[in-house]
Design an enzyme around this catalytic site. Structure first.
Site, short mmCIF file in Angstrom:
data_model
loop_
_atom_site.label_atom_id
_atom_site.label_comp_id
_atom_site.label_asym_id
_atom_site.label_seq_id
_atom_site.Cartn_x
_atom_site.Cartn_y
_atom_site.Cartn_z
N TYR A 55 0.85 -1.20 0.00
CA TYR A 55 0.00 0.00 0.00
C TYR A 55 0.88 1.24 0.00
O TYR A 55 1.85 1.30 0.77
CB TYR A 55 -0.93 0.02 1.22
N GLU A 57 -0.48 4.84 -0.50
CA GLU A 57 -1.23 6.08 -0.72
C GLU A 57 -0.31 7.29 -0.56
O GLU A 57 0.50 7.33 0.38
CB GLU A 57 -2.38 6.22 0.30
N ASP A 201 -5.99 13.85 -25.31
CA ASP A 201 -6.07 12.46 -24.87
C ASP A 201 -5.41 11.63 -25.98
O ASP A 201 -6.03 11.36 -27.01
CB ASP A 201 -7.54 12.09 -24.68
N THR A 227 -3.53 6.29 -22.05
CA THR A 227 -3.39 4.93 -21.54
C THR A 227 -1.99 4.47 -21.95
O THR A 227 -1.32 5.10 -22.78
CB THR A 227 -4.46 3.99 -22.13
N LYS A 230 -1.79 0.73 -25.41
CA LYS A 230 -2.17 0.66 -26.83
C LYS A 230 -0.88 0.68 -27.67
O LYS A 230 -0.08 -0.22 -27.52
CB LYS A 230 -3.15 1.78 -27.15
N ARG A 236 -1.71 -2.46 -18.86
CA ARG A 236 -3.05 -1.86 -18.94
C ARG A 236 -3.17 -0.78 -17.88
O ARG A 236 -3.39 -1.08 -16.70
CB ARG A 236 -4.10 -2.94 -18.73
#
Ligand code: DSN
Length: 419
Positions: A55, A57, A201, A227, A230, A236
């Site tokens: 974790y 954060e 984008d 992203t 691609k 991903r």
């Protein structure tokens, strides 16, 4: 690849069998979905690594939990590599996917109800660019631009006029089904002139931009999202790049705004992918993606398939089945994509500009060359594949043709195994 998951085979044969079947599918079919790719084993290994256990954060050196020394190292590496690769002032590498990346930008820089100018979804935009069924269309007031009816390309004078009339707070460029180059400089200039923030984008073309085969929106565009899986061929996931003046707001919007603990295993995999994209081989790869798309587009057109804008400049091709003589009616995209799938050719049904049909029964089929190129295919294979696709679409009621091509597809795939 299957050797990397031997423990699943022992511990959970049910899941193993499903993964094995999916791997066989990826090996034995021609995968032409332009938003997909096959990432390297190194990216897969980082994605599947023990970095998933922590974790973290917060951000490097500002974490809420102890024990993040090495997590900080990997996230810092990913940030520095992303900045270098795209020539960006600031990078946030925590967004889990493209939609939350776009959501974080809107939340960071706008108030609910503010006006955004984006591309109409059926002309090639994205759900998060203002679709009424998406959070973007529900929380913000979208105005839209589209392509020209004749050329099926963007007319920047028209975009400028719409922007001057609508006076949006933010202008989005970058698309999911636009086969032509995007004039990011002009988009930014329009945004500056109407007092809007410019956002690009670049999810589809990030790899092409990294490989310098498509003009980059950086460093001048205010905020860029992408992203990473691609054309960029990473895991991903997604990232946000922005000018330093927006950095604090963007970081706050990602965490604690919309996400909790970052997926550090994926961040490690993004770092690996960014390093891969800086290699000269990646430039060659992206050049080949575009060459392959052009050959495929030419072959389809030679065989009577109508393409939106009559060709492509990037990795993506959009077939228009209404204006393809042998089909000649609207709403046939899904039927065509299913016929292609029967032959082992995987594409997706897609709306075309001014589609008289619905997104559930669109009139186009979208395809692209990132995966075929990753597998090593070149001009001669593109010609063969273009002929197969045309033959199937020009003879939609002939199942024998599909069965014969299916065997040929398997044979071709067996010569281009990636994993
Ligand atoms: N699903 C992506 C694509 O296929 O283009 C967009 O999010």
């Amino acid at each position: 690849m299957i050797d990397m998951i031997e423990n699943i085979q022992k511990e959970d044969p049910e899941v193993f069998t499903i993964i094995e079947k999916e791997m066989e599918r990826q090996r034995n079919q021609l995968n032409l979905i332009p938003s997909e790719n096959y990432c390297s084993r190194a990216v897969l290994e980082a994605s599947g690594s023990i970095m998933t256990n922590k974790y973290a954060e917060g951000y490097p050196k500002k974490r809420y939990y102890q024990g993040n020394r090495f997590i900080d190292d990997v996230e810092t590496l990913a940030i520095e590599r992303a900045k270098k690769l795209f020539n960006a002032e600031h990078a946030n590498v925590q967004p889990n996917s493209g939609s939350p990346a776009n959501m974080a930008v809107y939340f960071a820089l706008l108030e609910p109800g503010d006006k955004i100018l984006g591309m109409n979804l059926s002309h090639g935009g994205h759900l998060t660019h203002g679709s009424p069924v998406n959070f973007s269309g529900k929380f913000y007031n979208f105005a839209e631009y589209g392509v020209d009816r004749e050329t099926e390309r963007l007319d920047m004078d028209v975009v400028r006029k719409i922007a001057e009339k609508e006076k949006p707070k933010l202008i989005v460029s970058g698309y999911t089904a636009y086969p032509r180059l995007i004039d990011f400089k002009e988009f930014h200039s329009i945004a500056e002139d109407v007092g809007a923030i410019s956002m690009a984008d670049i999810a589809h073309i990030a790899g092409l931009i990294a490989g310098k085969v498509h003009p980059s929106p950086l460093p001048f565009t205010d905020v860029v999202t992408t992203t990473t899986h691609k054309t960029l061929r990473g895991p991903r996931s997604a990232i946000i790049l922005c000018k330093e003046k927006f950095a604090k707001k963007i970081d706050m919007a990602v965490f604690p705004g919309i996400q909790g603990g970052p997926h550090e295993h994926t961040i490690a995999a993004k770092a690996v992918a960014f390093a891969e994209a800086m290699k000269p081989e990646f430039k060659d790869y992206t050049q080949q993606i575009v060459k392959n798309a052009k050959t495929l587009a030419e072959t389809l057109m030679e065989n009577g398939i109508k393409l939106v804008s009559n060709g492509t400049d990037n990795h993506l091709i959009l077939m228009d089945l209404i204006n393809t003589k042998s089909v000649g009616k609207d709403g046939m995209g899904k039927h065509g994509a299913e016929a292609l799938e029967e032959a082992g050719i995987i594409t997706n049904a897609n709306t075309i500009p001014f589609d008289p049909s619905t997104p559930f029964r669109p009139s186009g089929i979208r395809l692209g060359t990132p995966i075929l190129t990753t597998c090593g295919m070149k001009k001669s294979e593109m010609k063969v594949i273009g002929e197969w696709i045309s033959k199937i679409l020009n003879n939609l009621d002939n199942q024998k043709i599909r069965q014969k091509i299916k065997e040929e597809v398997r044979e071709l795939c067996s010569r281009f195994v990636f994993y």
